[in-house]
Write a protein that holds these residues in place. Structure first.
Motif: not given
Length: 382
Positions: A1-14
Protein backbone atom coordinates in the motif's frame (compact mmCIF):
# COMPACT_ATOMS: atom_id res chain seq x y z
CA UNK A 1 0.00 0.00 0.00
CA UNK A 2 1.16 3.53 -0.76
CA UNK A 3 -1.29 5.30 1.56
CA UNK A 4 -2.47 4.91 5.14
CA UNK A 5 -6.04 3.78 5.65
CA UNK A 6 -8.36 6.46 7.00
CA UNK A 7 -9.78 5.38 10.34
CA UNK A 8 -7.27 2.62 11.02
CA UNK A 9 -6.06 2.16 14.60
CA UNK A 10 -2.56 3.27 13.58
CA UNK A 11 -3.69 6.39 11.70
CA UNK A 12 -3.48 8.95 14.58
CA UNK A 13 0.04 7.90 15.56
CA UNK A 14 1.16 7.89 11.91
CA UNK A 15 -0.26 11.38 11.45
CA UNK A 16 1.51 12.66 14.57
CA UNK A 17 4.79 11.11 13.45
CA UNK A 18 4.57 12.60 9.95
CA UNK A 19 3.82 16.08 11.34
CA UNK A 20 6.69 15.98 13.84
CA UNK A 21 9.09 14.51 11.29
CA UNK A 22 8.31 17.38 8.93
CA UNK A 23 9.08 19.86 11.74
CA UNK A 24 12.29 18.04 12.71
CA UNK A 25 13.61 17.88 9.12
CA UNK A 26 13.13 21.63 8.68
CA UNK A 27 13.93 22.87 12.19
CA UNK A 28 16.89 24.95 11.00
CA UNK A 29 14.75 26.93 8.55
CA UNK A 30 12.05 28.18 10.96
CA UNK A 31 11.85 29.91 14.31
CA UNK A 32 11.66 27.71 17.45
CA UNK A 33 8.06 28.81 18.19
CA UNK A 34 6.91 27.43 14.81
CA UNK A 35 8.57 24.07 15.46
CA UNK A 36 7.24 24.01 19.03
CA UNK A 37 3.69 24.64 17.76
CA UNK A 38 3.86 21.50 15.63
CA UNK A 39 5.13 19.43 18.57
CA UNK A 40 2.80 20.77 21.28
CA UNK A 41 -0.32 22.27 19.68
CA UNK A 42 -1.46 19.67 17.14
CA UNK A 43 -4.01 17.08 18.20
CA UNK A 44 -4.15 14.56 15.30
CA UNK A 45 -5.13 16.94 12.47
CA UNK A 46 -6.30 19.94 14.52
CA UNK A 47 -4.13 22.79 15.76
CA UNK A 48 -5.02 25.21 18.57
CA UNK A 49 -2.60 28.00 19.39
CA UNK A 50 -2.65 31.29 21.29
CA UNK A 51 -0.15 34.12 20.75
CA UNK A 52 0.11 37.53 22.37
CA UNK A 53 -0.55 39.76 19.34
CA UNK A 54 -2.25 39.80 15.94
CA UNK A 55 1.09 40.44 14.23
CA UNK A 56 2.57 37.28 15.73
CA UNK A 57 -0.55 35.30 14.80
CA UNK A 58 -0.39 36.38 11.15
CA UNK A 59 3.31 35.47 10.92
CA UNK A 60 2.84 32.15 12.73
CA UNK A 61 -0.02 31.15 10.43
CA UNK A 62 2.06 31.97 7.37
CA UNK A 63 5.09 30.05 8.66
CA UNK A 64 3.00 27.02 9.64
CA UNK A 65 1.46 26.85 6.18
CA UNK A 66 4.92 27.06 4.62
CA UNK A 67 6.45 24.44 6.94
CA UNK A 68 3.63 21.93 6.58
CA UNK A 69 3.60 22.26 2.79
CA UNK A 70 7.17 20.86 2.79
CA UNK A 71 5.73 17.61 4.14
CA UNK A 72 2.80 17.56 1.73
CA UNK A 73 0.29 18.92 4.26
CA UNK A 74 -2.19 21.64 3.39
CA UNK A 75 -3.55 23.49 6.43
CA UNK A 76 -7.17 24.57 5.94
CA UNK A 77 -10.26 25.71 7.88
CA UNK A 78 -8.42 28.55 9.61
CA UNK A 79 -10.40 30.45 12.22
CA UNK A 80 -9.58 33.21 14.69
CA UNK A 81 -11.47 35.72 16.85
CA UNK A 82 -9.33 38.44 15.22
CA UNK A 83 -10.64 39.68 11.89
CA UNK A 84 -7.15 40.88 10.94
CA UNK A 85 -5.83 37.34 11.25
CA UNK A 86 -8.74 35.94 9.24
CA UNK A 87 -8.18 38.51 6.47
CA UNK A 88 -4.54 37.44 6.20
CA UNK A 89 -5.60 33.88 5.31
CA UNK A 90 -6.58 33.15 1.67
CA UNK A 91 -10.31 32.52 1.32
CA UNK A 92 -9.72 28.98 0.06
CA UNK A 93 -7.95 28.12 3.33
CA UNK A 94 -10.46 29.66 5.77
CA UNK A 95 -13.18 27.85 7.70
CA UNK A 96 -16.42 27.67 5.65
CA UNK A 97 -18.25 29.88 8.16
CA UNK A 98 -15.89 32.84 7.57
CA UNK A 99 -15.13 32.48 3.86
CA UNK A 100 -17.42 35.39 2.94
CA UNK A 101 -17.29 37.43 6.11
CA UNK A 102 -19.04 40.76 5.77
CA UNK A 103 -17.75 43.77 7.78
CA UNK A 104 -19.77 44.35 10.94
CA UNK A 105 -21.21 40.84 11.12
CA UNK A 106 -20.70 38.73 14.22
CA UNK A 107 -18.23 35.89 14.07
CA UNK A 108 -19.90 32.45 14.20
CA UNK A 109 -19.61 29.66 16.73
CA UNK A 110 -17.48 26.65 15.88
CA UNK A 111 -15.99 23.58 17.53
CA UNK A 112 -12.55 23.36 19.09
CA UNK A 113 -11.70 19.72 19.81
CA UNK A 114 -15.38 18.96 20.27
CA UNK A 115 -16.13 21.92 22.57
CA UNK A 116 -18.30 24.80 21.36
CA UNK A 117 -16.17 27.90 20.73
CA UNK A 118 -18.10 31.17 20.52
CA UNK A 119 -15.57 32.96 18.32
CA UNK A 120 -17.13 36.39 18.63
CA UNK A 121 -16.93 36.42 22.46
CA UNK A 122 -13.94 34.04 22.60
CA UNK A 123 -15.68 31.77 25.12
CA UNK A 124 -16.19 28.01 25.48
CA UNK A 125 -19.52 26.35 26.23
CA UNK A 126 -21.26 22.97 26.16
CA UNK A 127 -23.90 21.79 23.74
CA UNK A 128 -26.64 19.45 24.91
CA UNK A 129 -28.72 17.44 22.44
CA UNK A 130 -31.63 15.70 24.07
CA UNK A 131 -32.71 12.59 22.21
CA UNK A 132 -35.57 10.26 23.03
CA UNK A 133 -34.01 7.19 24.54
CA UNK A 134 -35.75 4.23 26.24
CA UNK A 135 -35.81 4.25 30.04
CA UNK A 136 -33.26 1.47 30.35
CA UNK A 137 -29.64 1.21 31.44
CA UNK A 138 -28.61 1.33 27.79
CA UNK A 139 -30.69 4.45 27.09
CA UNK A 140 -29.48 6.32 30.18
CA UNK A 141 -25.84 5.49 29.45
CA UNK A 142 -26.28 6.71 25.87
CA UNK A 143 -27.54 10.12 27.05
CA UNK A 144 -24.82 10.56 29.67
CA UNK A 145 -22.07 9.54 27.28
CA UNK A 146 -23.27 12.05 24.67
CA UNK A 147 -22.15 14.97 26.88
CA UNK A 148 -18.62 15.65 25.65
CA UNK A 149 -16.79 17.51 28.39
CA UNK A 150 -13.00 17.02 28.25
CA UNK A 151 -12.30 19.86 30.72
CA UNK A 152 -14.69 18.51 33.34
CA UNK A 153 -16.74 21.71 33.46
CA UNK A 154 -19.94 19.72 33.99
CA UNK A 155 -18.45 16.74 35.86
CA UNK A 156 -20.43 17.42 39.11
CA UNK A 157 -23.65 17.39 37.06
CA UNK A 158 -22.94 14.17 35.18
CA UNK A 159 -21.88 12.49 38.46
CA UNK A 160 -25.52 12.32 39.56
CA UNK A 161 -26.55 10.58 36.34
CA UNK A 162 -23.68 8.11 36.67
CA UNK A 163 -24.87 7.39 40.20
CA UNK A 164 -28.27 6.37 38.82
CA UNK A 165 -26.55 3.92 36.44
CA UNK A 166 -24.54 2.51 39.34
CA UNK A 167 -27.73 1.94 41.35
CA UNK A 168 -29.22 0.05 38.41
CA UNK A 169 -26.09 -2.10 38.23
CA UNK A 170 -26.38 -2.91 41.94
CA UNK A 171 -29.96 -4.07 41.36
CA UNK A 172 -28.64 -6.29 38.55
CA UNK A 173 -31.01 -4.94 35.91
CA UNK A 174 -30.37 -5.97 32.30
CA UNK A 175 -29.29 -3.48 29.66
CA UNK A 176 -32.77 -3.33 28.15
CA UNK A 177 -34.91 -3.88 31.27
CA UNK A 178 -37.20 -1.02 32.22
CA UNK A 179 -35.97 0.84 35.28
CA UNK A 180 -38.03 0.94 38.50
CA UNK A 181 -40.40 3.86 39.09
CA UNK A 182 -38.24 5.40 41.85
CA UNK A 183 -35.20 5.61 39.58
CA UNK A 184 -37.40 6.70 36.69
CA UNK A 185 -38.54 9.78 38.60
CA UNK A 186 -34.94 10.58 39.61
CA UNK A 187 -33.75 10.27 36.00
CA UNK A 188 -36.52 12.44 34.57
CA UNK A 189 -35.76 15.16 37.13
CA UNK A 190 -32.09 15.14 36.14
CA UNK A 191 -32.98 15.13 32.47
CA UNK A 192 -35.32 18.12 32.90
CA UNK A 193 -32.50 20.24 34.34
CA UNK A 194 -29.98 19.20 31.69
CA UNK A 195 -30.58 22.17 29.30
CA UNK A 196 -29.17 24.46 32.02
CA UNK A 197 -25.75 23.06 31.09
CA UNK A 198 -25.76 25.30 28.05
CA UNK A 199 -25.55 28.27 30.44
CA UNK A 200 -22.02 27.18 31.37
CA UNK A 201 -19.79 29.67 29.58
CA UNK A 202 -16.09 30.12 30.39
CA UNK A 203 -13.49 32.37 28.82
CA UNK A 204 -11.16 30.52 26.50
CA UNK A 205 -8.20 32.57 27.70
CA UNK A 206 -7.33 32.43 31.41
CA UNK A 207 -5.96 35.97 31.25
CA UNK A 208 -8.54 38.77 30.70
CA UNK A 209 -7.85 41.28 27.92
CA UNK A 210 -7.57 44.22 30.34
CA UNK A 211 -5.24 42.34 32.69
CA UNK A 212 -1.79 43.87 33.29
CA UNK A 213 1.56 42.12 33.38
CA UNK A 214 1.29 39.02 35.53
CA UNK A 215 3.28 39.27 38.75
CA UNK A 216 2.41 35.92 40.32
CA UNK A 217 0.77 32.71 39.09
CA UNK A 218 -0.49 30.02 41.44
CA UNK A 219 -2.14 26.66 40.86
CA UNK A 220 -4.61 25.64 43.58
CA UNK A 221 -5.70 22.00 43.71
CA UNK A 222 -8.74 20.93 45.75
CA UNK A 223 -9.79 17.36 46.52
CA UNK A 224 -12.65 15.70 48.42
CA UNK A 225 -14.44 12.42 48.96
CA UNK A 226 -17.97 11.45 49.99
CA UNK A 227 -20.21 8.39 50.08
CA UNK A 228 -21.32 9.14 46.51
CA UNK A 229 -17.92 9.75 44.95
CA UNK A 230 -14.64 11.61 45.00
CA UNK A 231 -13.10 14.28 42.85
CA UNK A 232 -10.64 17.10 42.38
CA UNK A 233 -10.42 20.46 40.65
CA UNK A 234 -7.65 22.87 39.68
CA UNK A 235 -7.82 26.68 39.67
CA UNK A 236 -5.37 29.11 38.15
CA UNK A 237 -4.89 32.22 40.29
CA UNK A 238 -3.11 35.15 38.65
CA UNK A 239 -2.13 38.51 40.16
CA UNK A 240 -1.11 41.41 37.93
CA UNK A 241 1.21 44.31 38.72
CA UNK A 242 -1.75 46.43 39.88
CA UNK A 243 -2.77 43.83 42.47
CA UNK A 244 -5.85 42.62 40.59
CA UNK A 245 -6.65 38.92 41.07
CA UNK A 246 -8.14 36.57 38.49
CA UNK A 247 -9.18 33.01 39.31
CA UNK A 248 -10.66 30.43 36.93
CA UNK A 249 -11.27 26.68 36.72
CA UNK A 250 -8.67 24.86 34.65
CA UNK A 251 -9.75 21.24 35.02
CA UNK A 252 -12.30 19.26 37.01
CA UNK A 253 -12.87 15.59 37.64
CA UNK A 254 -15.64 13.64 39.43
CA UNK A 255 -15.64 9.88 39.94
CA UNK A 256 -18.11 7.53 41.52
CA UNK A 257 -17.20 5.68 44.68
CA UNK A 258 -16.64 1.93 44.08
CA UNK A 259 -19.67 -0.34 44.35
CA UNK A 260 -17.89 -2.14 47.17
CA UNK A 261 -18.22 0.27 50.08
CA UNK A 262 -15.01 1.78 51.45
CA UNK A 263 -14.41 4.31 54.20
CA UNK A 264 -14.62 8.08 53.71
CA UNK A 265 -10.91 8.62 54.59
CA UNK A 266 -9.97 6.22 51.80
CA UNK A 267 -12.21 8.08 49.37
CA UNK A 268 -10.57 11.33 50.49
CA UNK A 269 -7.22 9.70 49.78
CA UNK A 270 -8.39 8.65 46.31
CA UNK A 271 -9.49 12.22 45.61
CA UNK A 272 -6.04 13.48 46.65
CA UNK A 273 -4.42 11.08 44.16
CA UNK A 274 -6.64 12.47 41.40
CA UNK A 275 -5.52 15.98 42.37
CA UNK A 276 -1.85 14.97 42.24
CA UNK A 277 -2.16 13.34 38.83
CA UNK A 278 -4.08 16.35 37.57
CA UNK A 279 -1.32 18.64 38.83
CA UNK A 280 1.42 16.54 37.18
CA UNK A 281 -0.39 16.82 33.84
CA UNK A 282 -1.09 20.55 34.13
CA UNK A 283 2.46 21.46 35.18
CA UNK A 284 3.65 19.86 31.95
CA UNK A 285 0.92 21.05 29.59
CA UNK A 286 0.38 24.65 30.71
CA UNK A 287 2.59 26.98 28.68
CA UNK A 288 3.17 29.35 31.57
CA UNK A 289 5.40 29.55 34.60
CA UNK A 290 3.66 28.33 37.77
CA UNK A 291 5.24 30.15 40.70
CA UNK A 292 3.44 28.31 43.48
CA UNK A 293 1.26 25.23 43.92
CA UNK A 294 -1.07 24.57 46.86
CA UNK A 295 -3.19 21.50 47.64
CA UNK A 296 -6.36 21.86 49.72
CA UNK A 297 -8.45 19.29 51.57
CA UNK A 298 -11.11 19.43 54.29
CA UNK A 299 -10.01 16.10 55.78
CA UNK A 300 -7.73 16.28 58.82
CA UNK A 301 -7.31 12.49 58.59
CA UNK A 302 -5.87 12.85 55.09
CA UNK A 303 -3.46 15.53 56.31
CA UNK A 304 -2.44 13.17 59.10
CA UNK A 305 -1.73 10.43 56.54
CA UNK A 306 0.38 12.77 54.40
CA UNK A 307 2.41 14.17 57.33
CA UNK A 308 3.04 10.79 58.95
CA UNK A 309 6.60 9.75 58.12
CA UNK A 310 7.07 6.92 60.64
CA UNK A 311 4.07 4.59 60.48
CA UNK A 312 3.69 1.81 57.89
CA UNK A 313 0.27 1.70 56.24
CA UNK A 314 -1.71 -1.08 54.63
CA UNK A 315 -1.47 -1.61 50.88
CA UNK A 316 -4.43 0.57 49.83
CA UNK A 317 -3.29 3.60 51.84
CA UNK A 318 0.43 3.04 51.25
CA UNK A 319 0.14 2.88 47.45
CA UNK A 320 -1.81 6.12 47.28
CA UNK A 321 0.45 7.91 49.72
CA UNK A 322 3.43 6.98 47.57
CA UNK A 323 1.79 8.72 44.59
CA UNK A 324 1.10 11.82 46.70
CA UNK A 325 4.66 11.96 48.09
CA UNK A 326 6.21 11.47 44.64
CA UNK A 327 4.27 14.43 43.27
CA UNK A 328 4.08 16.83 46.22
CA UNK A 329 5.70 17.59 49.57
CA UNK A 330 3.71 17.62 52.85
CA UNK A 331 4.21 21.37 53.31
CA UNK A 332 2.21 22.02 50.12
CA UNK A 333 -0.99 20.65 51.71
CA UNK A 334 -3.44 22.94 53.53
CA UNK A 335 -6.74 22.52 55.36
CA UNK A 336 -9.91 24.24 54.13
CA UNK A 337 -13.41 24.05 55.58
CA UNK A 338 -15.98 22.03 53.66
CA UNK A 339 -18.08 25.09 52.81
CA UNK A 340 -15.13 26.68 51.00
CA UNK A 341 -13.97 23.50 49.24
CA UNK A 342 -15.23 23.42 45.61
CA UNK A 343 -14.16 19.78 45.33
CA UNK A 344 -17.03 19.07 47.73
CA UNK A 345 -19.28 19.90 44.77
CA UNK A 346 -17.34 17.45 42.60
CA UNK A 347 -17.67 14.58 45.08
CA UNK A 348 -21.37 15.04 45.86
CA UNK A 349 -22.72 16.31 42.54
CA UNK A 350 -25.18 19.13 41.82
CA UNK A 351 -28.14 19.85 39.58
CA UNK A 352 -27.32 21.95 36.54
CA UNK A 353 -30.09 24.34 37.65
CA UNK A 354 -28.16 25.15 40.86
CA UNK A 355 -26.68 28.33 39.45
CA UNK A 356 -25.04 29.56 42.64
CA UNK A 357 -23.01 26.44 43.35
CA UNK A 358 -22.23 26.02 39.67
CA UNK A 359 -20.67 29.50 39.61
CA UNK A 360 -18.62 28.61 42.70
CA UNK A 361 -17.42 25.54 40.85
CA UNK A 362 -16.42 27.53 37.75
CA UNK A 363 -14.84 30.53 39.50
CA UNK A 364 -13.45 28.99 42.67
CA UNK A 365 -13.96 29.87 46.35
CA UNK A 366 -14.05 33.53 47.34
CA UNK A 367 -10.95 33.35 49.52
CA UNK A 368 -8.79 32.79 46.42
CA UNK A 369 -9.68 36.31 45.30
CA UNK A 370 -8.32 37.76 48.52
CA UNK A 371 -4.74 38.60 49.42
CA UNK A 372 -4.17 35.30 51.24
CA UNK A 373 -2.29 37.23 53.92
CA UNK A 374 -0.37 35.16 56.44
CA UNK A 375 -0.61 31.99 54.34
CA UNK A 376 2.77 30.34 53.76
CA UNK A 377 2.58 28.77 50.31
CA UNK A 378 5.18 26.24 49.29
CA UNK A 379 7.15 26.78 46.12
CA UNK A 380 6.07 24.60 43.23
CA UNK A 381 8.40 21.73 42.30
CA UNK A 382 8.31 21.14 38.53
Amino acid sequence: MQVHLFGATSSPSCTAYALKRTAADNANSYEPEVISTVYRNFYVDDCLKFVSSEKKAVKLARDLQSLMSLGGFRLTKWLSYSRKVIDSIPEAERAPSVVKLEPGTSLPSDRALGVIWNVNDDTLSLKVKLRDKPLTRRGILSVVSSIFDPLGLASPVTLQAKAIIQKLCKEKLGWDDEIPQTHCHEWKRWLASLPYLENIVVSRCFRPKDFGNIKNTQLHMFSDGSELGYGACAYLRMVDEDGRVMCSLVLGNSRLAPMKQISIPRLELSGAVVACRMYAMLSEDLDMKIDQAVFWTDSTILLGYINNASRRFKTFVGNRLSVIHETTSPDQWRHVDSGSNPADIASRGIDSSDTQRLQTWLKGPKFLLQELLGLPIAVCRN
